[in-house]
Structures are given as C-alpha cells and as structure tokens.
Motif scaffolding. Structure first.
Motif, PDB file in Angstrom:
ATOM      1  N   UNK A   1       0.838  -1.190   0.000  1.00 31.29           N
ATOM      2  CA  UNK A   1       0.000   0.000   0.000  1.00 31.29           C
ATOM      3  C   UNK A   1       0.880   1.250   0.000  1.00 31.29           C
ATOM      4  N   UNK A   2       0.517   2.197  -0.841  1.00 25.55           N
ATOM      5  CA  UNK A   2       1.299   3.428  -0.976  1.00 25.55           C
ATOM      6  C   UNK A   2       1.401   4.187   0.344  1.00 25.55           C
ATOM      7  N   UNK A   3       0.345   4.119   1.148  1.00 20.51           N
ATOM      8  CA  UNK A   3       0.362   4.812   2.437  1.00 20.51           C
ATOM      9  C   UNK A   3       1.340   4.120   3.395  1.00 20.51           C
ATOM     10  N   UNK A   4       2.283   4.874   3.909  1.00 23.78           N
ATOM     11  CA  UNK A   4       3.236   4.347   4.872  1.00 23.78           C
ATOM     12  C   UNK A   4       4.165   3.291   4.321  1.00 23.78           C
ATOM     13  N   UNK A   5       4.467   3.393   3.012  1.00 21.14           N
ATOM     14  CA  UNK A   5       5.270   2.347   2.369  1.00 21.14           C
ATOM     15  C   UNK A   5       6.766   2.511   2.631  1.00 21.14           C
ATOM     16  N   UNK A   6       7.186   3.677   3.069  1.00 25.40           N
ATOM     17  CA  UNK A   6       8.624   3.973   3.194  1.00 25.40           C
ATOM     18  C   UNK A   6       9.365   2.960   4.050  1.00 25.40           C
TER      19      UNK A   6
END
Length: 282
Positions: free
Chosen positions: A171-176
């Motif tokens: 998921x792009x959200x919180x992917x770091x």
C-alpha cells in the motif's frame, strides 16, 4: 458496505470463472461491450482524454484520430479489469504463452548485480508487467507499490490475482519503512507505476511533450539512496488482446553527485522522456 463487498465478491468470482473459459474472440466481445458501456456512462473522463491529447499534440492530431485513441483507451481499461478477473481462474501457463518478450537480457543483467527498480506507466497493461516478471524470475521478490481501493473485496481479489503470479502488493500509504527493509536485503525488486500531473507537494517539474508538468520522483529517490539502477518495462497489446509484447529497457544507473536535487531531477526527466517516447510510437 459489507453487503456491497459481498455482492462484489460473488459477482467478480462468477464473472472471472466465466471469462476464464471463453476463447479469445468471445473474451474480446466482452471487452468491447464493457468499453461501450464505459463510453456511454462516462461524463468526464472522455473530455480529460481529448484535452490531454490537445495539450500534448496541439493541432497535429485531427478529431478522428483523437476519437480513435479515446475509444481504444476505453477498450484498454475494460481489458485490464476483465483480464484481472479471469486470471483468478485461468491457468498461469496459458496466460504466459500469450507474451512475446523483447530485450530480456536487460533484466537478466540487472539480476546479476542485485536489487533494482522497475518502473512502468499507465500504458498497455501495467498489471501484466508485474505478473510476467514475478512468474519468469522466481529468484527475486517483486514488490509493487500502489493505492488500495475503498472496497475490501476488490483489494482482496486484486491481491489474490497478484499472489497467484508471485508478486507482493504494498500500500502506498506508509510504504517507506517497508521499502527500507526490502532494499537492505538482496534480490528485492521494487515495481512502480509512475504518474504525471500530481500534487506539487509530491512531484517535481519535468518537461513532458514540451510542457512543464509534475512527475513522481520516487524511483529516482530510491535509485540514488540505494545506488541501484532503474529499468523501464512496458507492454503493447494486440488489437484483439489475444497476444502481448513486453519490452525491457535499461533507463539509468543511479546518478550520485554532491547535488542530490539535480541528480533526482535528471533521473526523473529520463523517466518522463521515455514515457513520452513510447506514447509517440503509438
């Protein structure tokens, strides 16, 4: 919401099974029918498409050519959706036989040196690029970054479809934090579908069709941080969607000078220029 999710789940599985037992000609008829429905119901995207074509090509495309591209875009979108459903049930080998591969040595060479980034665009069948790479190269772990929908049933179905071919969705959200962990280990490949015309807070400015547009810099940032190359992969689809050509191109090694902002800008411009090139080819 739970009732809607349940209905979507049943419809998707029944539709996917029926689509999987159809031959390519009947499947293409379904693609054309869904594309026609999209075209009739669409009240906004058609104008976005025609305006974008005018923005990119100015007066060099006539009205007929623009509408032909518009119609094919509806068909492509219908194909991507219906193909994702039928691949829930279609045998993997049957699907992979439809691919013709070009420049496979590019990704084979990258594999020798460890991790790398694969970028593509919303072009052809972007989902198909991940399916092919994950299925063909089993020694690597392909993690694809994307955005979840508002429906859990759709998210689950898409995840199942991807897992059937061996790729992992992030998921792009919180992917770091996930990317940091993955790229610290060998044989990890990050797949990104790059965008143009995004928020100024998220993108950087590049030249695209001779215009100033914003573009996602995430691939460039990861490449520079971890000193890994960027490859570009894309697919073209036959007129009746029965066969696919997949192309691998080496884009750049990490550019690392004392000016990180300039390095990221150069690598991002390379991605925009390559995307423009393949669009102009068609």
């Amino acid at each position: 919401m739970k009732i809607v999710d349940y209905l979507i789940y049943i419809f998707a599985n029944v539709s996917g099974f029926l689509l999987s037992i159809m031959n390519d000609k009947i499947f293409y008829l379904n693609v054309k029918c869904l594309a026609f429905i999209f075209k009739i119901l669409d009240k906004r995207r058609k104008y976005d498409c025609l305006n974008n074509l005018e923005f990119a090509y100015n007066d060099t495309l006539d009205s007929r050519s623009k509408n032909e591209i518009l119609h094919r875009s509806y068909e492509n979108f219908a194909f991507v959706l219906l193909n994702s459903l039928r691949l829930l049930f279609m045998k993997k080998d049957k699907y992979l036989q439809k691919f013709r591969v070009h420049n496979i040595e590019v990704i084979e060479e990258a594999l020798k040196n460890g991790n790398f980034i694969v970028v593509t665009a919303h072009y052809g069948d972007w989902e198909g690029t991940a399916r092919f790479i994950a299925s063909r190269f089993k020694d690597i772990k392909l993690s694809v970054v994307g955005r979840l929908t508002n429906f859990q049933s759709i998210n689950n179905l898409m995840e199942k479809s991807r897992q059937n071919f061996g790729s992992v969705f992030l998921d792009k959200k919180g992917v770091s934090k996930h990317l940091l962990k993955l790229l610290s280990k060998p044989n990890n490949v990050i797949g990104l579908v790059i965008d143009q015309h995004i928020s100024v807070n998220e993108g950087i400015w590049v030249k695209f069709f001779g215009k100033d547009v914003t573009h996602s810099p995430i691939a460039s940032i990861l490449s520079r941080k971890y000193d890994i190359p960027i490859l570009f992969v894309y697919m073209t689809l036959s007129k009746d969607y029965s066969n696919y050509d997949i192309y691998f191109d080496f884009l750049t090694n990490a550019i690392r000078s004392e000016n990180s902002k300039d390095d990221i800008a150069k690598m991002t411009q390379m991605q925009a220029s390559f995307t423009e090139k393949i669009i102009r080819q068609k």
